[in-house]
Scaffold this motif. Structure first.
Motif, PDB file in Angstrom:
ATOM      1  N   GLN A 601       0.830  -1.208   0.000  1.00 19.23           N
ATOM      2  CA  GLN A 601       0.000   0.000   0.000  1.00 19.23           C
ATOM      3  C   GLN A 601       0.862   1.255   0.000  1.00 19.23           C
ATOM      4  N   ALA A 639      -8.136  -4.453   0.860  1.00 21.48           N
ATOM      5  CA  ALA A 639      -6.977  -3.697   0.369  1.00 21.48           C
ATOM      6  C   ALA A 639      -6.407  -4.334  -0.893  1.00 21.48           C
ATOM      7  N   MET A 643      -5.782  -2.535  -4.627  1.00 24.36           N
ATOM      8  CA  MET A 643      -4.491  -2.486  -5.317  1.00 24.36           C
ATOM      9  C   MET A 643      -4.568  -3.143  -6.694  1.00 24.36           C
TER      10      MET A 643
END
Length: 660
Positions: A601, A639, A643
């Motif tokens: 991240q 997450a 991505m």
């Protein structure tokens, strides 16, 4: 003709050029609303710069980055500040009553005398030499690059003794170099200041006229308007973008053949506290294989691949481990709640009277003393099934070693007492667990899905105040206490891990099998670029470092809470080490829900913030080399989906190969 503040704001934001009259302004920087309450975010700064009507007109139609360059920001300085999270705003107000002086050497030094009356003698003594001596000459005399000091400090942290504050100048020899340093650091007359009343960019191109005035609160400016604008960092390397098509192809990426596993390799060496890699044996085997399979040195690699290993260290791979020093038998104690989900290797469960390896589950009577002890030999924060993920990572490296150009290893290197240590926290009175107030979360289980206590903003856990500083490793000051609550509120939660990865313990070292594979690749490829890089993280007791590229909670006053390197450095190379840019970064490590995920991240955020979204597809995450910490899987999947959507490549050791 633009005559009013509102007209200028509209023209500036729309980019529609026009002449301006009767106005002046300046660009402000800051991280919080408080930073924009004065004409400079540094409370110690007494002098600031303005541009006049012509200068404001010259800023219309420029990009945010071009505005910063036009007013005299250094490129490296601007890049560092923007990457550090600084925002920029423009303030515009009428020219009348500003008492500004054109920032020539004479005008500037007169303003310095007004702001620092006791420096009048110094100004008189150095005025002519400042006009006639090149900046580079004075910087060379000091023995270091002043910008390197400037970009490391903030308005709240100027502890570096080379940062020439007013107080340090008074204690110095007050010679010409020291005075120019004072003007550089405290008055902000940077490398591009020439003293002719104009700004200049890094290429020497003249910008707009600038004026000097005393710093003052925005509330005292009178009629004004303050409006933000975006400043995106432009790309610095076009060559990487030119090679993009190679990364859109399916594997393999090169014609270099895959290699067999070396003769010394044995899977059972993973998570074995007695295994110490023999460099001589590994070197001999690497040389044999290089000759047999025609493995070349790294100098002409194309593409150039960097392998980033995140926390592939014993504490994350090992279960609670004890070793009988007489027999050498390794006993691994595993949580019984994961009995059906752990892929325990066969060699961990050897039978017979004197097995080399054995497994004990925590609900077995004999597990008690093993589970409660914090043995130095073995881990205390085992990630379920992480040993299998690491074996996949190691074997992928060994097979693709002929195409890997460089590699780096991050290592959690925690201080002995940190904010996420159990002794830092205690239970409130009347807590729902029925435990006494003040109890610490030692081996406490907060539900079957959360094997570690989690501090929430509404939690019954809270930091203990220890004003007398007795034996308990807890903060004394109210400042740190307040900082802790800000930490919890900003992040939303803080996990209180059991003791793990402490400095200089077995748990904060790479797994022995990972080290052996590192030796092998180094000997196989044989140049300075194959020398592995090591990046310690978690150096500060005040904040956790899940990710490689920055802390979870930014503390600008703590030098140990700063990132050790940036993802952009991998794509731009390490010129100080003679290492050119890399084309591709392949990531593996532990754990998927925390350190590796957060590293990916952070890398994504840095690339986007720097205007290099094209780099996202040059990052490959080997998904099956990592495993989840129970209780956090949902966050990780969310997450991951974000991505993937932005272009980060998620592969497995089976789906992705560097070699043909």
């Amino acid at each position: 003709m633009i005559r009013t503040i509102s007209e200028y704001r509209k023209a500036f934001l729309s980019g529609k050029r026009d002449s301006v009259t009767g106005l002046c302004g300046r660009v402000l920087r800051g991280k919080s609303p408080k930073d924009f309450e004065t004409m400079a975010d540094d409370v110690n700064r007494k002098i600031v710069m303005l541009v006049d009507s012509n200068g404001l007109a010259g800023l219309i139609g420029l990009s945010g980055w071009e505005v910063l360059m036009a007013i005299g920001w250094n490129e490296d300085y601007a890049r560092e500040k923007l990457l550090a999270g600084y925002k920029v705003q423009t303030i515009v107000f009428p020219e009348t009553g500003t008492k500004a002086r054109l920032a020539t050497w004479d005008g500037m030094l007169d303003v310095v005398v007004d702001a620092y009356p006791d420096l009048a003698v110094d100004v008189k003594r150095h005025r002519q030499q400042l006009k006639s001596t090149e900046f580079a000459t004075l910087q060379t005399r000091s023995g270091y690059k002043w910008l390197d000091v400037e970009v490391k400090v903030t308005n709240k942290s100027q502890d570096d003794p080379r940062f020439m504050t007013y107080e340090r100048y008074l204690m110095s020899g007050r010679d010409l170099v020291a005075f120019r340093q004072f003007l550089y650091f405290s008055v902000h007359l940077r490398e591009t200041y020439k003293g002719d009343g104009y700004t200049y960019d890094d290429q020497g191109q003249r910008g707009v006229k600038e004026y000097a005035i005393a710093n003052l609160p925005i509330s005292k400016v009178g009629e004004h308007e303050l409006f933000p604008f975006e400043a995106e960092i432009p790309p610095t390397k076009q060559a990487v973008a030119d090679a993009a098509p190679i990364f859109t192809k399916k594997s393999p990426l090169t014609s270099v053949p895959q290699l067999p596993l070396p003769g010394w390799y044995d899977r059972s060496l993973c998570v074995n506290p007695w295994f110490q890699p023999n460099a001589d044996v590994i070197q001999a085997e690497a040389y044999r294989m290089a000759g047999k399979y025609g493995v070349r040195k790294t100098g002409k690699d194309s593409p150039r691949v960097f392998r980033l290993h995140v926390d592939e260290q014993t504490d994350f791979l090992s279960p609670f481990t004890t070793v009988d020093v007489k027999t050498g038998c390794v006993t691994r104690v595993l949580p019984h709640v994961f009995r059906d989900t752990l892929d325990v290797p066969d060699w961990w469960k050897e039978g017979g009277k004197n097995p080399r390896n054995r497994v004990v589950w925590t609900d077995d009577p004999e597990a008690g003393s093993c589970f409660q002890s914090l043995s130095v030999m073995g881990g205390h924060l085992s990630v379920p099934n992480a040993w299998s993920g690491t074996i996949r990572s190691v074997e992928w490296d060994l097979r693709n070693a002929a195409a890997i150009t460089g590699d780096g290893y991050t290592i959690d290197f925690h201080p002995l007492t940190a904010r996420f240590d159990m002794h830092y926290w205690q239970l409130r009175a009347n807590n729902p667990f029925g435990l006494p107030a003040g109890a610490h979360p030692h081996l406490f289980i907060d539900g079957a899905d959360k094997p570690f206590p989690v501090v929430l903003p509404s939690s019954c856990w809270h930091p203990q105040h220890n004003p007398d500083g007795w034996y308990q490793p807890i903060t004394r000051s109210q400042e740190f206490l307040d900082e802790t609550w800000d930490y919890v509120n900003k992040l939303g939660f803080v996990v209180l891990w059991t003791k793990h990865c402490h400095r200089f313990t077995y748990g904060s070292t790479l797994d022995p099998l990972v080290m052996a594979a590192m030796y092998h690749r180094n000997f196989l490829r044989g140049t300075i670029e194959t020398e592995p890089m090591f990046f310690p993280k978690g150096m500060s007791w005040r904040t956790e470092f899940y990710g490689v590229f920055g802390p979870e909670y930014e503390i600008t006053t703590d030098p140990n809470a700063q990132a050790t390197f940036s993802i952009l450095q991998l794509f731009e190379g390490f010129p100080e080490l003679g290492i050119p840019p890399f084309d591709l970064v392949v990531v593996s490590g532990q754990a998927r829900t925390h350190c590796v995920l957060r590293s990916m991240q952070q890398a994504m955020e840095k690339c986007i913030a720097s205007g290099r979204k094209d780099l996202l597809e040059r990052m490959v995450y080997l998904w099956d080399t990592s495993c989840d910490i129970p209780g956090f899987e949902k966050n990780a999947r969310t997450a991951e989906a974000e991505m993937r959507k932005l272009g980060v490549r998620f592969e497995t050791t089976e789906s992705f190969s560097l070699c043909g």
